[in-house]
Structure formats: C-alpha cells, structure tokens
Design a protein around this motif. Sequence first.
Motif, mmCIF file in Angstrom:
data_model
loop_
_atom_site.group_PDB
_atom_site.id
_atom_site.type_symbol
_atom_site.label_atom_id
_atom_site.label_comp_id
_atom_site.label_asym_id
_atom_site.label_seq_id
_atom_site.Cartn_x
_atom_site.Cartn_y
_atom_site.Cartn_z
ATOM 1 N N ASP A 1 0.838 -1.190 0.000
ATOM 2 C CA ASP A 1 0.000 0.000 0.000
ATOM 3 C C ASP A 1 0.878 1.247 0.000
ATOM 4 O OD1 ASP A 1 -2.062 1.766 0.326
ATOM 5 O OD2 ASP A 1 -2.922 0.768 2.078
ATOM 6 N N ASP A 2 0.790 2.006 -1.062
ATOM 7 C CA ASP A 2 1.537 3.274 -1.145
ATOM 8 C C ASP A 2 3.051 3.068 -1.187
ATOM 9 O OD1 ASP A 2 -0.996 4.311 -0.878
ATOM 10 O OD2 ASP A 2 -0.546 5.615 0.825
ATOM 11 N N CYS B 1 -5.987 4.157 -3.232
ATOM 12 C CA CYS B 1 -6.235 2.786 -2.759
ATOM 13 C C CYS B 1 -7.524 2.126 -3.226
ATOM 14 C CB CYS B 1 -6.258 2.772 -1.245
ATOM 15 S SG CYS B 1 -4.937 3.684 -0.459
ATOM 16 N N LYS C 1 -5.955 -5.132 4.465
ATOM 17 C CA LYS C 1 -6.838 -4.001 4.153
ATOM 18 C C LYS C 1 -7.901 -4.405 3.144
ATOM 19 C CE LYS C 1 -6.131 0.462 1.795
ATOM 20 N NZ LYS C 1 -5.225 1.628 1.792
ATOM 21 N N HIS D 1 1.729 2.143 4.067
ATOM 22 C CA HIS D 1 0.802 3.284 4.188
ATOM 23 C C HIS D 1 0.985 3.896 5.582
ATOM 24 C CE1 HIS D 1 -3.075 5.391 4.449
ATOM 25 N NE2 HIS D 1 -3.369 5.069 3.192
ATOM 26 N N ASP E 1 -0.479 -0.844 -4.626
ATOM 27 C CA ASP E 1 -1.814 -0.456 -5.101
ATOM 28 C C ASP E 1 -1.838 0.901 -5.793
ATOM 29 O OD1 ASP E 1 -1.436 1.129 -2.809
ATOM 30 O OD2 ASP E 1 -3.552 1.019 -2.253
ATOM 31 N N ASN E 2 -0.810 1.695 -5.569
ATOM 32 C CA ASN E 2 -0.671 2.990 -6.255
ATOM 33 C C ASN E 2 0.738 3.467 -5.960
ATOM 34 O OD1 ASN E 2 -2.864 3.674 -3.718
ATOM 35 N ND2 ASN E 2 -0.864 4.670 -3.628
ATOM 36 N N LYS F 1 1.352 9.221 -5.419
ATOM 37 C CA LYS F 1 -0.022 8.807 -5.143
ATOM 38 C C LYS F 1 -1.024 9.924 -5.460
ATOM 39 C CE LYS F 1 -2.990 7.187 -1.392
ATOM 40 N NZ LYS F 1 -3.073 6.719 0.008
HETATM 41 CA CA CA Z 1 -2.628 2.996 -1.421
#
Ligand code: CA
Length: 740
Positions: A40-41, A80, A136, A232, A290-291, A309
């Motif tokens: 995540d991130d 996300c 998540k 994240h 995810d990004n 992001k």
């Molecule tokens: Ca994310």
Amino acid sequence: MNLKIPGLLLSLPLSLMSVQAKSQTRPSGEKPNVIIILTDDQGYGDVGFNGCTDIPTPNIDRIAESGVRFTNGYVSYAVCGPSRAGIMTGRYQGRFGFGRNPLVAPRDTLQGLPSSEETMATVLGREGYTSLALGKWHLGAHKSQWPLNRGFDEFFGFLNGGHQYLPELWTLEDISEVRAQFDAYNTRLMKDNGRVEEKEYLTDALSREAVDFIERRVNEPFFIYLAYNAPHTPLQATEKYLSRFDHIKDKKRKTYAAMVSAVDDGVGQVLDKLEELGINENTIVFFLSDNGGPEHHNASDNGSLRDGKGSLYEGGIHVPFAVQWPGHIPAGQVYEKPVISLDMFATAVAYAKATPKNKLDGVNIVPFITGEETGMPHEQLYWRKYDQKAFAIRSGDHKLVKYKSEVEEVYNLADDISEAQSLALSEENHYPELKAAYEQWESELKDPIFLGLMQNKEYTQQNPDRFKLVNPYQPDVLEAKVPEGYELLWSDEFNGEGKPNDEFWADETGFVRNHELQWYQADNANISKGVLTIEGRREEVVNPHYKKRSKNWRKNRVKADYTSACIKTKDKFAFQYGIMEVRARIDTSMGLWPAIWTLGVENQWPANGEVDQMEYYRFEGEAKLLANAAWADAQMQAVWDGVKIPFSQFTEKEQDWADKFHIWKMDWTEDYIRLYLDDRLLNEIDLTRTLNADGTNPFHQPQYILLNMAIGSNGGDPSNTTFPRHYEVDYVRVYQNPSL
Ligand code: CA
C-alpha cells in the motif's frame, strides 16, 4: 468443506506435517493456486528489483528473479480503494461507478463494490478454490460488503483504508464503536465476521495468517489476497525492523524502510512455505503496490517517475510489479510492454478455467511473457479521476494526460519516463487518436455511485446517523427500523427494570413439555439494562404434584434439579400475518435449549400450528439451529417442515458468534412463512402445503409468542455445565402491512 484433515495435520509435528502435505500435493497441471501480494503506497523505486539501494528487499526480489519484473506495470487508479476495486473485479472500476475512495459507512450498502460485480474470490470459488482475504479491505464497510459476503471463505484484517500497526493502539472493539472516519484505524482486527485477539505487529500477523492458511489449504486450489497496509501511514514499526536501518538518518524514511522490510520478511515466509510444501510450481504469486508512493507523507520514493499517489503522472499509477510461476514462466525475465493490475484476475481465471459473468478488461499475461503471444497485451490503458476532471491514456509509448495543468499534455515515455517535456498535441504524436480512444472509453463509464473520502464532511451532513450502528455485543438502543410498507403493530423492548409486563406476558409454571428437566417459574425471567434475561439455574424444587406411581412424568418426579422460565403472550397478544423480529443472544452451553416460537390460538397441538423461529439444541449429538413449522396429521402427530443447520456453520465464520446478539425474523403472509437469521433465509414454508388432516390450515389463524429456555431433553445433558446460564432477549417486534 474439508476441515477435519487440516486440523489433524496441524496437531502433528512440523516435520511429519510437511511430508504428509507433500505426498498429498496435487499433480501439476491442475488449477494453480493464486497469491496476490499487494502493498500500500509503496514507491516504484522502493524494491530491490527496481534499483532500491537503502532498503534491501531480497524476498520481494525473489519473485522477480524467479519470474518476471514488469518495467511498465500499472494500476487502474492512483489511490487505494478504486485501485483495489479494479484488482478484485478485473475491470476498470469506473465501469461500475467506483470512482472514489470509499468512506467508512457501515450502514450504507452503496459504499463499496456494487452487487453487479463479481470478485475474484467468487469466480475462483465456483471452480473449487478456497480463498482468504488478508489485511486491508477498503471495498465496503457495510456487512453485505465484508469479504465473506463477497466470495471469500476467510478474512483476517480490517475494513477501512488504513490501520494502526501496533496492537496497543487498537482501542476500539469494532466498527460499532467508530464515530468518525479516522476512528476506524483504531479498531481491533477482524477474523471472518468477528473480532479477534491479536498481539503481534500487524504486518507480522498478516504474514503469519497467510502461511497458516497455506498449510491448512494445501490440498485444494486456493486464492490468497494478501493486502498489506504497509507502508501506508501511520508510520509505525517495531524495533526488530527499525534496528536494520540505523544507516538511514531521516526518521521517516527509516520507519518506512522498516515497514517495507517487515513486508519483505513476510513475503519470504510465504515463498518458503510454498517451497517447503512442494507447491511452488503450482502457485502463481503476484507482487505489486496499489498505487504510487505519496513521497511527502510516507517518505517513499518513486524513482524517476513524476509525482506520486493521487497523480495521473507516472508516479501515481506506475508501480513495482512482478510475478512468478516457476515451471511456467521462465525465471529472471524483464517484460517491458505495459501491463495492468487488472491482468491478474484474467490470468488467474484463465488457468482456473473459470468463467466470470462480467467482461474483463485485463488479459492473461502469461502467454505474452513466455513469447507465445508477441503483440501488446493492451493497445491502450486508461485512467480517469472524476472529481478532478483528470484523465490519462497510454498507447504504446505515447501518453496523453490532463492532470494538474489546465491543458492536455502528450509524452513519449520511451524517451521521457519522467514526463518532463510535453510534446506538441499533434498527429505525429498521436494526439487525435489518443484523445478519441479516451473519449470512447470514458463514454462506457459510470459517474461515481458514492461520495468518497474527499466528501467526508458532505457525506456526514447528508447522513447524520452514519455511525449509528448497533453494537453486536450490546442491546440495541436505536429506534425500531420499520420495514418499508409496514407499521409497528406490537413490541416489547424489555426496557426498564423488573418483571416482564403482565399485560403482555404470562408465565408457565412447573414441568410442562418434552420430559425436560427444568421447573419453570416466574422468578427466572427478569428485565434489566434493556434485555429480558431468562436464567437457567441448578436448583432443586420439590414437585408439589408428586405421585409415586403416576404414569405422568410431570407427577412421578419427586423434584426438579433445574429451574428456568417460559413466558408467552397467550390470551394477551396474538397476530396473524406480518413480520416478527426478535433480537437475542442465546446461551449455547451443553444441556440448554433456548427457543423463540409461536403457537396458533385455536385447536390442540400440533393442529394449532407451531412456528419455531429459533430453536437451538442437539440432534444426533451435534448442536444445531432449527427453523421449523409443524401441523397435524390424521393421528394428531406433528408434520414438520424444518431445517437443522449445524451450529458450527455459524461459528466457523464468526468464532464469537454466541457472544453476540442476532436477529431472528419471521416473515408471514397468507402464502408463506419465511424464517431468517441475520437476514439469511433459513427456511421457507409454503402454506399451501401446511394443511392439517382435517383440511384446516393452522397458519391462517393468529399466533401467540413464546420465549423460553429448556434444560435437558433435546438440549443434551446439563450435568457438566456450570450454572447459572443466561438467554437474553433484546426485543420482540411485530410489524404488519396495513394493505395486506
Ligand atoms: Ca494505497
């Protein structure tokens, strides 16, 4: 569902377990397991295989080394939630209006994946896969959107878009205690539909659960969605990982590095387990973020990519991405043509031989990697950010983007991956065709179907009761939610203190039915703190009707060893047709037989008609929940239309099921009686078939209500159970539709 064998395996010594597992490994060529490891991130530049130097990621790099790394790997959105909606459906999420980051809105069925969409777990599940969602979720906080209601067999994680990593920060019991968007970071973790006690650093706990699932599910094809929320924000790591990065002086970057390192350890544990169990070659493992990294927030690094992001420049959507499938994808490859996260779904279903209902936007990328297919996996890739009126399209090396600037820009990414020098909007630079292709694609999209994180305030203003959620462990203090078209006819909320209202309820006394052990008495039914409690006690009552030689069991017992209560609305309240809703917490201890039921006002049992909305007892030695109706045959014996559902079905999905209140509902019309538990239809009784032998229909007359807890008989032997026991009823509500 085969639970017994894995359970046995777990109790064996580890060495023996792996031998046994290996010997049972499915032959190669069968449906492969699929694991998606999603971070995540995480920045494009923050993995070893993309050149990261200050954070070693040897295990994540193993995936690229054993398979392929994508130098042009994309996600379908720059933040996300929508990116995950794309992954989970294999479709551009704009097609179904998932154009924003969903809010924590536990009462809103629209905040999340719409029901038109199938998840990867649903589609693979049809082909015999079992599936686990970890970490998540962020695809909806309403219960209908929880992983187990979207195709997954198991879940361990949290519902919203981010979470605290340290167990001491999980100060809220669950989502029912959330009162603001960011409170949801502080809830305890969930296991399936319940909460769980967890002591480990979140990232470590997720890795542990992934490994555990692989061990348990080794003999069937599985799908694991391992969605780490690391790295994240909030930036939190344990000393174990922080101590690896004393060479990083920037405190933010150091913690970020520690968080990535924890993920990397987890990836290593997963890969090791696949090798140990001999299923490495039968498992496709994807890794991606995810990004792009929000560099200023979490100290991530997108390398030479512009922005991060949220942006439609490369830094927002161009992510670290690799896949391994040893024996099927040659090791150590670099694949340079653009691919997208949506391709994971299409690849998985191709080898699972599954058929999704909806048209996918992704493609099976394996033939492209192996060279079997030589063209482009995608002629174009597209992005839209609805609220910002921003968009991008990539075709070949050319990218048209409108993001921060008022004007559209074209870049040739082959020469200018940093999007530093925008080119002329000319035919030579493919501008007209890019623009036309984008407009065509955009015309197929829906506007966002829910307000998102950016509209948090506005949403709360529109939905002031947004967080008014019933605490499953507590009595419901909210007003009755009357079903549409209905009116509240009668209810008892069991508020106040003392005895049940005698205008509504009568007590049964003594030995009553079924050779049960308890003596019913009014003393055992009491109202306090918003609930009616029926207490089962181990206490002796001398039988005043005792007759030594009587054939009647009610008389030939000297005494009772237990007491309990049965209250009923007989001669006080009865209703014909409508919805009856009872919220209760049942005691499932051995020996107990709690019930919610109704009986017809006229005629002898069973010709008066019985409806059991809830009975819990032991049948053939196994605890069951029942949903029944009964009427009479020519011998005045009961004819049953019943279901007996193993109680384990409920506790499998919700370990602490019995600690919670649940809602039992009877929906009764002239034509049918439908019995529900927590909105799950347990039994539908067709009233054209419920005729007594004399031709009367007992369910075309009013019924009265009974609440009781029996002890012994069908409930089983209570002698090893500690007493007192408690069966709690939060409310009984009866609604009628005045037009019916
Ligand atoms: Ca994310």
